[in-house]
Scaffold this motif. Structure first.
Motif, short mmCIF file in Angstrom:
data_model
loop_
_atom_site.label_atom_id
_atom_site.label_comp_id
_atom_site.label_asym_id
_atom_site.label_seq_id
_atom_site.Cartn_x
_atom_site.Cartn_y
_atom_site.Cartn_z
N ILE A 1 0.49 -9.64 -2.04
CA ILE A 1 1.41 -9.87 -3.13
C ILE A 1 0.65 -9.83 -4.45
O ILE A 1 1.16 -9.35 -5.44
N ALA A 2 -0.58 -10.33 -4.45
CA ALA A 2 -1.38 -10.29 -5.67
C ALA A 2 -1.68 -8.86 -6.08
O ALA A 2 -1.89 -8.58 -7.25
N ILE A 3 -1.68 -7.94 -5.11
CA ILE A 3 -1.93 -6.53 -5.42
C ILE A 3 -0.84 -5.98 -6.32
O ILE A 3 -1.08 -5.20 -7.23
N SER A 4 0.41 -6.40 -6.09
CA SER A 4 1.53 -5.86 -6.86
C SER A 4 1.77 -6.63 -8.16
O SER A 4 2.63 -6.25 -8.95
N TYR A 5 1.04 -7.70 -8.40
CA TYR A 5 1.29 -8.54 -9.56
C TYR A 5 1.15 -7.78 -10.88
O TYR A 5 1.98 -7.89 -11.75
N GLY A 6 0.12 -7.00 -11.00
CA GLY A 6 -0.13 -6.30 -12.26
C GLY A 6 0.58 -4.97 -12.38
O GLY A 6 0.57 -4.36 -13.44
N SER A 7 1.25 -4.51 -11.34
CA SER A 7 1.84 -3.18 -11.40
C SER A 7 3.24 -3.16 -11.99
O SER A 7 3.75 -2.10 -12.31
N ALA A 8 3.90 -4.30 -12.11
CA ALA A 8 5.25 -4.40 -12.66
C ALA A 8 6.24 -3.53 -11.89
O ALA A 8 7.14 -2.95 -12.46
N ASP A 9 6.07 -3.43 -10.59
CA ASP A 9 6.96 -2.66 -9.74
C ASP A 9 7.58 -3.61 -8.72
O ASP A 9 6.95 -3.95 -7.72
N PRO A 10 8.83 -4.03 -8.96
CA PRO A 10 9.43 -5.02 -8.05
C PRO A 10 9.63 -4.50 -6.63
O PRO A 10 9.52 -5.25 -5.67
N SER A 11 9.88 -3.21 -6.47
CA SER A 11 10.08 -2.69 -5.12
C SER A 11 8.77 -2.74 -4.31
O SER A 11 8.78 -3.06 -3.12
N ARG A 12 7.66 -2.45 -4.98
CA ARG A 12 6.37 -2.54 -4.30
C ARG A 12 6.07 -3.99 -3.94
O ARG A 12 5.58 -4.28 -2.85
N ALA B 1 8.26 -6.33 -3.34
CA ALA B 1 9.15 -6.71 -2.24
C ALA B 1 8.64 -6.14 -0.93
O ALA B 1 8.66 -6.82 0.11
N LEU B 2 8.18 -4.91 -0.94
CA LEU B 2 7.66 -4.28 0.28
C LEU B 2 6.41 -5.00 0.77
O LEU B 2 6.26 -5.28 1.96
N LEU B 3 5.51 -5.32 -0.14
CA LEU B 3 4.30 -6.04 0.25
C LEU B 3 4.62 -7.45 0.74
O LEU B 3 4.02 -7.94 1.69
N GLY B 4 5.58 -8.09 0.10
CA GLY B 4 6.01 -9.42 0.56
C GLY B 4 6.63 -9.37 1.94
O GLY B 4 6.39 -10.25 2.78
N LEU B 5 7.42 -8.34 2.20
CA LEU B 5 8.02 -8.18 3.53
C LEU B 5 6.94 -7.94 4.58
O LEU B 5 6.97 -8.55 5.66
N ALA B 6 5.99 -7.06 4.28
CA ALA B 6 4.91 -6.79 5.23
C ALA B 6 4.10 -8.05 5.50
O ALA B 6 3.74 -8.34 6.64
N TYR B 7 3.83 -8.82 4.47
CA TYR B 7 3.07 -10.06 4.63
C TYR B 7 3.85 -11.04 5.51
O TYR B 7 3.30 -11.65 6.43
N SER B 8 5.14 -11.19 5.24
CA SER B 8 5.96 -12.13 6.00
C SER B 8 6.07 -11.72 7.46
O SER B 8 6.00 -12.57 8.35
N LEU B 9 6.24 -10.43 7.71
CA LEU B 9 6.32 -9.97 9.10
C LEU B 9 4.99 -10.18 9.82
O LEU B 9 4.97 -10.63 10.97
#
Length: 90
Positions: A1-12, A14-22
């Motif tokens: 999730i920290a990877i997507s923090y600086g990219s300002a891309d909510p879909s990325r 969300a995808l990383l959060g989903l992968a982490y949760s799974l």
């Protein structure tokens, strides 16, 4: 999730959060559902918990020594040269 923090891309994010949760939840679901291979694996871990703890503790001590001596930083710098296009989150 920290990877997507600086990219300002909510879909990325969300995808990383989903992968982490799974990745975090699936092992617990397998154990809860009682799949035979998952219960055998957990029985193996219970039988060998002392060895697992000793190996894990040894790896933590080794990592701490590498960090204190500065070797860890050199290894990370060398790896960043191998993967130049990967932005590290921290």
């Amino acid at each position: 999730i920290a990877i997507s923090y600086g990219s300002a891309d909510p879909s990325r994010g969300a995808l990383l959060g989903l992968a982490y949760s799974l990745g975090l939840g699936i092992p617990f679901l397998l154990l809860a559902w009682g799949f035979s291979w998952a219960t055998r694996a957990s029985a193996f871990l219970r039988r060998h918990i002392r060895v697992i703890n000793l190996i894990g503790g040894g790896l933590l001590i080794l990592l701490g020594l590498l960090m204190v001596t500065g070797v860890w930083g050199m290894l990370m710098s060398a790896l960043q040269g191998v993967f130049p296009y990967v932005d590290l989150p921290l």
